[in-house]
Design an enzyme around this catalytic site. Structure first.
Site, PDB file in Angstrom:
ATOM      1  N   ARG A  60       0.884  -1.185   0.000  1.00 41.25           N
ATOM      2  CA  ARG A  60       0.000   0.000   0.000  1.00 41.25           C
ATOM      3  C   ARG A  60       0.911   1.221   0.000  1.00 41.25           C
ATOM      4  O   ARG A  60       1.700   1.416   0.922  1.00 41.25           O
ATOM      5  CB  ARG A  60      -0.899  -0.015   1.236  1.00 41.25           C
ATOM      6  CG  ARG A  60      -1.717   1.266   1.472  1.00 41.25           C
ATOM      7  CD  ARG A  60      -2.694   1.500   0.317  1.00 41.25           C
ATOM      8  NE  ARG A  60      -3.704   2.492   0.668  1.00 41.25           N
ATOM      9  CZ  ARG A  60      -3.546   3.812   0.567  1.00 41.25           C
ATOM     10  NH1 ARG A  60      -2.366   4.310   0.161  1.00 41.25           N
ATOM     11  NH2 ARG A  60      -4.534   4.623   0.867  1.00 41.25           N
TER      12      ARG A  60
ATOM     13  N   ASP B 217      -3.836   8.755  -1.102  1.00 42.35           N
ATOM     14  CA  ASP B 217      -5.085   8.018  -1.268  1.00 42.35           C
ATOM     15  C   ASP B 217      -5.593   8.288  -2.670  1.00 42.35           C
ATOM     16  O   ASP B 217      -5.895   9.443  -3.018  1.00 42.35           O
ATOM     17  CB  ASP B 217      -6.105   8.505  -0.237  1.00 42.35           C
ATOM     18  CG  ASP B 217      -6.949   7.386   0.345  1.00 42.35           C
ATOM     19  OD1 ASP B 217      -6.768   6.235  -0.092  1.00 42.35           O
ATOM     20  OD2 ASP B 217      -7.777   7.667   1.232  1.00 42.35           O
TER      21      ASP B 217
ATOM     22  N   GLU C  11     -11.297   5.748  -5.284  1.00 40.01           N
ATOM     23  CA  GLU C  11     -11.722   4.365  -5.087  1.00 40.01           C
ATOM     24  C   GLU C  11     -12.393   3.798  -6.333  1.00 40.01           C
ATOM     25  O   GLU C  11     -13.221   4.459  -6.965  1.00 40.01           O
ATOM     26  CB  GLU C  11     -12.693   4.278  -3.908  1.00 40.01           C
ATOM     27  CG  GLU C  11     -12.066   4.587  -2.566  1.00 40.01           C
ATOM     28  CD  GLU C  11     -11.038   3.537  -2.163  1.00 40.01           C
ATOM     29  OE1 GLU C  11     -11.349   2.334  -2.217  1.00 40.01           O
ATOM     30  OE2 GLU C  11      -9.913   3.936  -1.798  1.00 40.01           O
TER      31      GLU C  11
ATOM     32  N   ARG D 142      -1.543  -5.592   4.210  1.00 38.97           N
ATOM     33  CA  ARG D 142      -0.647  -5.003   3.213  1.00 38.97           C
ATOM     34  C   ARG D 142       0.496  -4.295   3.928  1.00 38.97           C
ATOM     35  O   ARG D 142       0.352  -3.862   5.071  1.00 38.97           O
ATOM     36  CB  ARG D 142      -1.401  -4.002   2.336  1.00 38.97           C
ATOM     37  CG  ARG D 142      -2.548  -4.590   1.552  1.00 38.97           C
ATOM     38  CD  ARG D 142      -3.331  -3.515   0.827  1.00 38.97           C
ATOM     39  NE  ARG D 142      -3.909  -2.539   1.754  1.00 38.97           N
ATOM     40  CZ  ARG D 142      -4.688  -1.526   1.378  1.00 38.97           C
ATOM     41  NH1 ARG D 142      -4.971  -1.353   0.093  1.00 38.97           N
ATOM     42  NH2 ARG D 142      -5.179  -0.683   2.273  1.00 38.97           N
TER      43      ARG D 142
END
Length: 277
Positions: free
Chosen positions: A126, A131, A134, A174
């Site tokens: 990750r 971020d 999504e 992760r």
């Protein structure tokens, strides 16, 4: 009758003879070890063996998956390997190749290509500090620019060798890491998190807990890069600016960050989860 050499009833002459033979056999060894210099070679050999084993365990032993990444690696070690797949805009799978080409990877040892050969042999990574939008997992609606972010990451690192500085393990097992890649033509080392931010394909990580940037200075650098991309209308930030003079029909719209999206979806799905439980 014959007497056993170890028998207490053996004649004293036989005992003396046995002792004499044992002494003659062991005397060269005792004489050799009694000289201090003769200890040097065995000590060096033992030390070299232990040193090599320690070096192998630390730098050359391949780590097959995240379960084998020891907590002692966190904030101390990095993992070098080849990216075998990209799952979304901020995550991928790494096949660990310790030592790189110097250890024979690419010419003596090869990275598997088939999915069945890679199963259980890669580390999910990750990317730290960012971020990405999504994707449409589990029947959810994908965020704008989720596909573009994944496509960019795919073109940037897939099948390339990267170095991941590991920080911690997340709730999905992760490994959260700051990732660097070298790309042509000059093969300068690039921070993948920074590249995603510059292109407007990610925001800085917003969670109050579990955020990992690799240091306070990195967090500041990432936020500056995000703001610059936003001002330029790069990637997802283009939605805030609308179509402009040439495309007036495209209205400006507010951006929902990936973290805000996840919170909204979680809240909306909460009643169903309670019914299922």
């Amino acid at each position: 009758m014959p007497w056993s050499p170890g028998s207490s009833s053996a004649p004293s002459g036989d005992k003396d003879d046995i002792k004499s033979k044992l002494s003659s056999w062991t005397k060269p060894i005792r004489d050799h070890l009694s000289e201090g210099g003769n200890w040097i070679a065995p000590i060096i050999a033992a030390g070299a063996t232990m040193g090599f084993w320690s070096f192998y365990k630390t730098y050359l032993r391949r780590i097959p998956n995240s379960a084998h990444v020891s907590p002692r690696y966190f904030h101390r070690r990095s993992l070098f390997g080849k990216v075998t797949s990209v799952g979304d805009g901020d995550g991928f799978h790494l096949y660990h190749t310790p030592g790189g080409r110097l250890a024979g990877w690419g010419w003596l040892r090869t990275v598997p290509k088939l999915k069945k050969e890679l199963k259980g042999q890669t580390i999910p990574i990750r990317i730290a500090g960012v971020d990405a939008p999504e994707g449409g997992h589990f029947g959810r609606t994908a965020q704008p620019f989720a596909a573009e972010a994944q496509k960019f990451l795919d073109s940037h690192i897939l099948n390339r060798r990267v170095r991941a500085y590991v920080w911690r393990r997340d709730q999905y097992d992760r490994i959260v890491a700051t990732v660097y890649v070298r790309r042509p033509p000059f093969f300068q080392r690039k921070d993948v998190s920074m590249e995603l931010l510059k292109q407007g394909f990610a925001t800085t990580y917003e969670a109050k807990t579990g955020a990992e940037f690799g240091g306070p200075s990195k967090e500041i650098e990432y936020k500056v890069a995000e703001e610059v991309a936003r001002q330029k209308g790069k990637g997802m930030w283009s939605l805030e600016k609308g179509g402009g003079f040439f495309h007036p029909s495209k209205k400006a719209r507010a951006i929902e960050s990936p973290m805000a999206y996840k919170r909204r979806v979680k809240l909306a799905e909460e009643p169903q989860r309670k019914l299922d439980s």
